[in-house]
Design an enzyme around this catalytic site. Sequence first.
Site, mmCIF file in Angstrom:
data_model
loop_
_atom_site.group_PDB
_atom_site.id
_atom_site.type_symbol
_atom_site.label_atom_id
_atom_site.label_comp_id
_atom_site.label_asym_id
_atom_site.label_seq_id
_atom_site.Cartn_x
_atom_site.Cartn_y
_atom_site.Cartn_z
ATOM 1 N N ALA A 141 43.127 117.155 78.602
ATOM 2 C CA ALA A 141 43.113 115.711 78.883
ATOM 3 C C ALA A 141 41.686 115.224 78.644
ATOM 4 C CB ALA A 141 43.539 115.448 80.326
ATOM 5 N N CYS A 164 38.211 112.918 78.366
ATOM 6 C CA CYS A 164 37.355 111.927 79.025
ATOM 7 C C CYS A 164 37.131 110.750 78.071
ATOM 8 C CB CYS A 164 35.992 112.535 79.346
ATOM 9 S SG CYS A 164 36.010 113.594 80.788
ATOM 10 N N VAL A 199 39.475 119.896 80.639
ATOM 11 C CA VAL A 199 38.827 118.598 80.409
ATOM 12 C C VAL A 199 38.234 118.570 79.001
ATOM 13 C CG1 VAL A 199 37.011 117.035 81.188
ATOM 14 C CG2 VAL A 199 38.355 118.330 82.875
ATOM 15 N N LYS A 200 38.697 117.588 78.229
ATOM 16 C CA LYS A 200 38.229 117.453 76.852
ATOM 17 C C LYS A 200 36.992 116.547 76.846
ATOM 18 C CE LYS A 200 40.807 117.255 72.529
ATOM 19 N NZ LYS A 200 42.008 116.718 71.882
ATOM 20 N N ILE A 201 35.916 117.063 76.261
ATOM 21 C CA ILE A 201 34.635 116.355 76.263
ATOM 22 C C ILE A 201 34.168 116.208 74.823
ATOM 23 C CG2 ILE A 201 32.190 116.565 76.924
ATOM 24 C CD1 ILE A 201 33.660 116.417 79.441
#
Length: 216
Positions: A56, A58, A82-84
């Site tokens: 998912a 950011c 968490v996709k950054i």
Amino acid sequence: MRFFIDSADVKEIRAANDMGCVDGVTTNPSLLAKTGRPMKEAILEICSIVDGPISAECVTLTADEMIAEGQGLAAWHKNIVVKIPMGVEGMKAVKALTAKGIKTNVTLCFSPNQALLAAKAGATYISPFVGRLDDIGQDGLKMVREICQIYKNYGYATQVLVASVRNPIHLLESALMGAHVATLPLSVIQQLAQHPLTDSGIKKFLADWEKVPKAK
Ligand code: G3P
């Protein structure tokens, strides 16, 4: 090799999952926009379908914002990654989230040096975008090959998650290079099953079956 499906559409995810080949899911804001659903609702339904890493993304820009947003996303479900986005602020966020035990997927990677930076920051996954590099006349698969070699040279734990996969050749070459994961659109997953000789072989077997005497 693990396969993730690159989609936020639960119908597509269920279809691929039913084939037994889905180990995880990647989403991004563009894929979520196509569904017309609120992000949390879509992501939680995805988590109920696939028991594996679910990326998912950011949508904030500073490290502090991404750290707060990432912690919020990770609290939704134990499988959230968490996709950054790659960048200086992104790398600070990856370092901080990793220290908190939160898994990260560094997205929008277009060079081996970016991948090296993500590994040093402690990213769980690096997502090199193969198709988008090909789109501008560069060699997306060469980038993946170099990333795999660099990670192997130094024993980095960061996993290569090949993204922006547009066709079965992207997948085949990535598998031959030893990339850990590929995230695939449903259309590419379905293409993998196809071969004209399989189709003609089934047709011939069924035609011959008609000639086999049936027991009374
Ligand atoms: O999930 C990110 C990536 O796979 C996007 O692919 O086809 O939009 O370049 P594409």
